[in-house]
Design an enzyme around this catalytic site. Structure first.
Site, mmCIF file in Angstrom:
data_model
loop_
_atom_site.group_PDB
_atom_site.id
_atom_site.type_symbol
_atom_site.label_atom_id
_atom_site.label_comp_id
_atom_site.label_asym_id
_atom_site.label_seq_id
_atom_site.Cartn_x
_atom_site.Cartn_y
_atom_site.Cartn_z
ATOM 1 N N GLY A 32 -4.004 10.412 11.965
ATOM 2 C CA GLY A 32 -3.201 11.443 12.615
ATOM 3 C C GLY A 32 -1.898 11.678 11.873
ATOM 4 C CG LEU A 34 -3.599 15.402 11.091
ATOM 5 C CD1 LEU A 34 -4.635 16.423 11.548
ATOM 6 C CD2 LEU A 34 -4.243 14.316 10.251
ATOM 7 C CG HIS A 35 0.775 14.787 5.474
ATOM 8 N ND1 HIS A 35 -0.100 14.861 4.427
ATOM 9 C CD2 HIS A 35 0.934 13.463 5.735
ATOM 10 C CE1 HIS A 35 -0.443 13.644 4.055
ATOM 11 N NE2 HIS A 35 0.157 12.777 4.835
ATOM 12 N N GLY A 37 -1.443 17.011 2.970
ATOM 13 C CA GLY A 37 -2.348 16.126 2.220
ATOM 14 C C GLY A 37 -3.659 15.930 2.977
ATOM 15 C CG HIS A 38 -3.747 13.849 6.736
ATOM 16 N ND1 HIS A 38 -2.440 13.754 7.131
ATOM 17 C CD2 HIS A 38 -4.190 12.575 6.601
ATOM 18 C CE1 HIS A 38 -2.097 12.473 7.238
ATOM 19 N NE2 HIS A 38 -3.136 11.743 6.911
ATOM 20 C CD GLN A 149 -6.288 8.627 -7.436
ATOM 21 O OE1 GLN A 149 -7.462 8.483 -7.083
ATOM 22 N NE2 GLN A 149 -5.673 7.789 -8.252
ATOM 23 C CG ASP A 151 -3.553 5.791 0.876
ATOM 24 O OD1 ASP A 151 -2.528 5.099 0.874
ATOM 25 O OD2 ASP A 151 -3.688 6.790 1.601
ATOM 26 C CB SER A 187 1.986 9.880 8.313
ATOM 27 O OG SER A 187 0.774 10.588 8.139
ATOM 28 N NE ARG A 188 3.687 3.312 7.044
ATOM 29 C CZ ARG A 188 2.399 2.971 6.894
ATOM 30 N NH1 ARG A 188 1.727 3.400 5.857
ATOM 31 N NH2 ARG A 188 1.797 2.210 7.788
HETATM 32 O O1 PAF Z 1 -5.862 6.368 4.855
HETATM 33 C C1 PAF Z 1 -5.775 6.253 6.094
HETATM 34 O O2 PAF Z 1 -5.160 7.058 6.796
HETATM 35 C C2 PAF Z 1 -6.430 5.049 6.769
HETATM 36 O O3 PAF Z 1 -6.324 3.906 5.990
HETATM 37 C C3 PAF Z 1 -7.897 5.318 7.173
HETATM 38 C C4 PAF Z 1 -8.776 5.548 5.960
HETATM 39 C C5 PAF Z 1 -7.955 6.519 8.095
HETATM 40 C C6 PAF Z 1 -8.453 4.110 7.918
HETATM 41 O O4 PAF Z 1 -7.731 3.857 9.080
#
Ligand code: PAF
Length: 294
Positions: A32, A34-35, A37-38, A149, A151, A187-188
């Site tokens: 959640g 969301l920005h 990137g998501h 990418q 993460d 999100s941070r």
């Molecule tokens: O990248 C994330 O936001 C989380 O690590 C994920 C993949 C949703 C798992 O909780």
């Protein structure tokens, strides 16, 4: 768009879609807040698949005891509105007990790849990530799952898990979305005040500096790392957690960059907020039309 809270309902909906036999399911797991990137992952899924499922679940298992699980931003109403605008078909937003019922006792660990970098700074983090992603893949059984990418280690660990445990889902890794300043969307970033947000551009500036040195011919990892450290040290609000250069596939630590792509990744505290970023030097990945690294 349907919002599904129950694991059993999500299983039945996905099973019914598979039974019809002519529609592919794309899945974007999120926590959640969301920005853009998501949303770029959601657009990637929308472009490739017939049905798009997005999960919104702040996963307690991937937060350490002194991390920000309780404070992590949660706003399902806002997230759902954004996802509806992207033509998402299903949002899976379970409560913690739906995912981890009483007596839950099975965890998934990817050995080796989970241990360095983020794994070393955040013990137990990847065990939580791989456990929840395994559960979500089993519940939804998507044709394709989409990760960012940003993460990078998470994506590598998940690809390994998918291979090792024979999940029947393809994994796509889409490029990091950045603000104009270069700051990787996260999100941070919501925790940062204006001064800190400016300071946070030091992550990408430091990585870009290393890329420029690499482009000029520098291949010694110690030299490239030294450059990153001095750029981060020059920013008064920043404190380096780690910077590392590793093989971009195996995460093996490198002394020199030779002929394989190298991942340069770092974690930096800006005030109390811990941010991560990375770039790949000497990229050779094949990208598909959606920009995914196959
Ligand atoms: O990248 C994330 O936001 C989380 O690590 C994920 C993949 C949703 C798992 O909780």
């Amino acid at each position: 768009m349907e919002i599904i809270n129950l694991r059993q309902r999500m299983i039945s909906v996905a099973r019914e879609i598979r039974r019809e036999g002519n529609r592919t399911i794309g899945f974007v797991p999120t926590m959640g807040a969301l920005h853009a990137g998501h949303l770029s992952l959601v657009h990637g899924a929308r472009a490739k698949c017939d049905v798009v499922v997005v999960s919104v679940f702040v996963n307690p298992a991937q937060f350490g005891p002194r991390e920000d699980f309780a404070a992590y931003p949660r706003d399902l109403t806002r997230d759902s509105a954004l996802l509806a605008e992207c033509n998402v078909d299903y949002v899976f937003a379970p409560a913690v007990e739906e995912i981890y019922p009483k007596n839950f006792s099975t965890y998934v660990t990817v050995e080796g790849l989970s241990e360095g970098l983020e794994g070393a700074s955040r013990p137990g983090h990847f065990r939580g990530v791989t456990t929840v992603v395994a559960l979500l893949l089993n519940i939804i059984r998507p044709d394709f799952a989409f990760f960012g990418q940003k993460d990078a280690q998470q994506a590598i660990v998940i690809k390994q898990m998918v291979r090792d445990l024979a999940f029947d889902s393809g994994v796509f890794v889409l490029p990091t979305a950045r603000a104009e300043s270069g700051l990787a969307l996260s999100s941070r970033n919501d925790y940062l005040d204006e001064k800190e947000r400016r300071a946070a551009t030091v992550l990408y500036r430091s990585l870009s500096g290393a890329a420029a040195e690499y482009d000029k011919g520098e291949r010694k990892v110690a030299r490239l790392i030294e450059g990153v450290k001095s750029r981060v040290d020059a920013e008064p609000l920043a404190r380096l957690d780690y910077v590392s250069i590793n093989d971009a596939e195996t995460l093996e630590q490198l002394d020199r960059i030779e002929d394989r792509p190298a991942l340069i990744s770092l974690a930096v505290f800006i005030g109390k907020t811990r941010l991560i970023d990375n770039i790949v030097l000497g990229k050779t990945e094949k990208q598909d039309a959606a920009g995914a690294i196959a």
